[in-house]
Each structure stands twice: as structure tokens, then as C-alpha cells.
Design a protein around this motif. Sequence first.
Motif, PDB file in Angstrom:
ATOM      1  N   ALA A   1      -2.876   1.856   7.652  1.00 17.30           N
ATOM      2  CA  ALA A   1      -2.022   1.432   6.516  1.00 17.30           C
ATOM      3  C   ALA A   1      -2.522   2.302   5.152  1.00 17.30           C
ATOM      4  O   ALA A   1      -1.532   2.801   4.231  1.00 17.30           O
TER       5      ALA A   1
ATOM      6  N   SER B   1       0.117   5.291   5.639  1.00 21.36           N
ATOM      7  CA  SER B   1       1.275   4.879   5.135  1.00 21.36           C
ATOM      8  C   SER B   1       1.557   5.015   3.915  1.00 21.36           C
ATOM      9  O   SER B   1       2.572   5.331   2.923  1.00 21.36           O
ATOM     10  N   ARG B   2       0.570   4.196   2.988  1.00 22.45           N
ATOM     11  CA  ARG B   2       0.705   4.020   1.445  1.00 22.45           C
ATOM     12  C   ARG B   2       0.628   5.441   1.209  1.00 22.45           C
ATOM     13  O   ARG B   2       1.189   6.048  -0.009  1.00 22.45           O
TER      14      ARG B   2
ATOM     15  N   LEU C   1       5.230   5.390   2.767  1.00 22.09           N
ATOM     16  CA  LEU C   1       5.965   4.467   3.583  1.00 22.09           C
ATOM     17  C   LEU C   1       5.803   3.041   3.473  1.00 22.09           C
ATOM     18  O   LEU C   1       6.633   2.121   3.809  1.00 22.09           O
ATOM     19  N   THR C   2       5.217   2.711   2.462  1.00 24.61           N
ATOM     20  CA  THR C   2       4.808   1.163   1.905  1.00 24.61           C
ATOM     21  C   THR C   2       4.630   1.345   0.513  1.00 24.61           C
ATOM     22  O   THR C   2       3.928   2.443  -0.041  1.00 24.61           O
ATOM     23  N   ASP C   3       4.851   0.308  -0.093  1.00 28.33           N
ATOM     24  CA  ASP C   3       4.618   0.364  -1.781  1.00 28.33           C
ATOM     25  C   ASP C   3       3.245  -0.272  -1.967  1.00 28.33           C
ATOM     26  O   ASP C   3       3.036  -0.681  -3.135  1.00 28.33           O
ATOM     27  N   GLU C   4       2.538  -0.814  -1.104  1.00 23.32           N
ATOM     28  CA  GLU C   4       1.583  -1.586  -1.174  1.00 23.32           C
ATOM     29  C   GLU C   4       0.176  -1.111  -0.833  1.00 23.32           C
ATOM     30  O   GLU C   4       0.182  -0.535   0.195  1.00 23.32           O
TER      31      GLU C   4
ATOM     32  N   ALA D   1       2.686   3.557  13.092  1.00 26.42           N
ATOM     33  CA  ALA D   1       3.397   2.330  12.252  1.00 26.42           C
ATOM     34  C   ALA D   1       4.284   1.786  13.313  1.00 26.42           C
ATOM     35  O   ALA D   1       3.998   0.509  13.544  1.00 26.42           O
TER      36      ALA D   1
ATOM     37  N   ALA E   1      10.352  -4.410  11.664  1.00 31.40           N
ATOM     38  CA  ALA E   1       9.279  -3.670  10.801  1.00 31.40           C
ATOM     39  C   ALA E   1       9.130  -2.117  11.310  1.00 31.40           C
ATOM     40  O   ALA E   1       8.971  -1.142  10.601  1.00 31.40           O
TER      41      ALA E   1
ATOM     42  N   ASP F   1      12.350  -0.497  10.072  1.00 28.26           N
ATOM     43  CA  ASP F   1      12.149  -0.184   8.494  1.00 28.26           C
ATOM     44  C   ASP F   1      11.362   0.911   8.334  1.00 28.26           C
ATOM     45  O   ASP F   1      11.739   1.918   7.560  1.00 28.26           O
ATOM     46  N   VAL F   2      10.499   1.262   8.946  1.00 22.28           N
ATOM     47  CA  VAL F   2       9.440   2.245   8.438  1.00 22.28           C
ATOM     48  C   VAL F   2       9.821   3.870   8.902  1.00 22.28           C
ATOM     49  O   VAL F   2       9.918   4.924   8.244  1.00 22.28           O
TER      50      VAL F   2
ATOM     51  N   ARG G   1      12.896   4.279   6.332  1.00 25.31           N
ATOM     52  CA  ARG G   1      12.312   4.640   4.989  1.00 25.31           C
ATOM     53  C   ARG G   1      11.973   5.967   5.068  1.00 25.31           C
ATOM     54  O   ARG G   1      12.136   6.870   3.990  1.00 25.31           O
TER      55      ARG G   1
END
Length: 268
Positions: free
Chosen positions: A21, A24-25, A29-32, A85, A94, A97-98, A101
Motif C-alpha cells: 500500500a 501504491s500511495r 495509485l490511491t489517494d489514501e 496490487a 479493485a 480500478d488500479v 487509474r
Amino acid sequence: LAARMWAAHLALGRRSVVGGAAASRYWGLTDEDPSPDDPITMVMPDGSNRRARGVRVTRAPDPAALAHRARTPPVLTVENTVLSAVAGARTDAAAVDVVLRACRLRLTTPDRLLATAGHRRRLRGRALLEVVCTDVREGVSSPLEKQYRRRVARAHGLPTGRTQVPSITQGQRRVYRDVLYEAQDVIVELDGRLGHEQESEALRDLTRDNYATLTGHATLRFGWLAVAGYACEVAQQVHDLLTLRGYAGSVRPCGPTCRLTSATGRAA
């Protein structure tokens, strides 16, 4: 997050690579950000027994070969982060989506993802990755566009149209039409927002749709609920509008329970 990545790398040594994760951040690739209570995932060489508090260790034959050469602390490349991911995704949605994105943000390309996947003997989700990459090559750039193409257009024998077509609106503002049926001057806009949109965004969409009408295009706009829950009705509306504008093709049921109707309201 950067401080936690550095701390994990220093604790495990120079051969460790940030993954999971946190990677990814790092790439957007994720906003969290990962929760402070969740361990940072680090990739270590096979046979390594090094561990540290707050760190989850995974292993690979040569982590350095998976890492971006110019980033410190070492972090998986975008492509390897996406593949990890996909392999670890709890749902197909999921995983899709990755991939979408990463390509939509132009962090990578379908060809680069598939080339990287080709170097892995085992990859959970490989078949799905190949399908999604094919869709991206054809212009799909969002999960909702993918659903429209599959559940509405292909399932009901409709043309898929051109996707993400650049256009100039009033005031010379450049926009992209989600789906354009050029011969019939029909635009399908796909609104992927899940409610709570700002009034300014809704006004922007109305202005864009109205300008399309003033320049000879007819616009249909659908959201998640319509495409995912009422795909047959959406297909019927798209077909009816295309037909009114000269389309000679037919529409077909997607299956025995399809809810297509003819123009007069009788079951197809």
C-alpha cells in the motif's frame, strides 16, 4: 508516510524495497495513506530473515530488479506496484480500478504492464490484467466506461463508439467526450461520480451538454446506477437515438432475461 518508508528501509537494510500500500500511495495509485496501525510492506531477497517492528516482509529473488532505479528509499516501479496490487486485490473491481487509474494518470501503459507481467512466472489475476489492458488500448479510461462497453454496447450488439474524443466547447475550452458515435452525432457521457457532486461540476456538465446540442450533437448522460443496474434500458435508449439519427443496425437481447423493448414498448 515518507518517514515510515525510510524507517522501514533503514531497519531492514539496503536490499529492502518498499512495496504494498505504501508503494501504491507513493505513485498516486490511491489517494489514501496507509493507516498508522498497518505495517509497511517491504520486499526482501529470498532467504533473508531480517524483520522489524511495524514492517510486513514479502520476498522475491531479486528485489532490486523490481525497484525504480532513481527513487530513494528504493520503491517498486509503477508496473510492479500495479501487478502486486492486482495480485492482492480482494475483488476483480479493485484490480480493474488500479490498472485503469495507472493508465489514466499516464503513469504507465498497457504494453509496459504486460511486458513486466511477462517476466513473472506466476501472477494471480494475469487473465484479468490482459483483458483490461486490451480495453485500455481501445480507449477505455475509467471503470464506468468499461462497464458501458461490456454491459451496454457489446452485450446488446451496439457499436462501441470512439472513446475520450477531444473536443472544443464554448469559450475554446478543451474537453474529452466519453463516447462519440461520429456518424450519428451522438455523444454518451458517463458520470462516474457517486453523488455529493459540487454544484459547479453539475453546471459544467450541463453547459457542456447544452453546447453539444447547439452544435448538432445529441447527448445522453448515464451514471453508475443506470449502467450497472439498468444496462438493458440504457442500450435501448442509445439504440433508439442512434436509429433516429440514421443508424441502420439492430439491437439484440443480452440474454433470456433481457429487458430490451421495441420503440413501441413491446418486448424485443
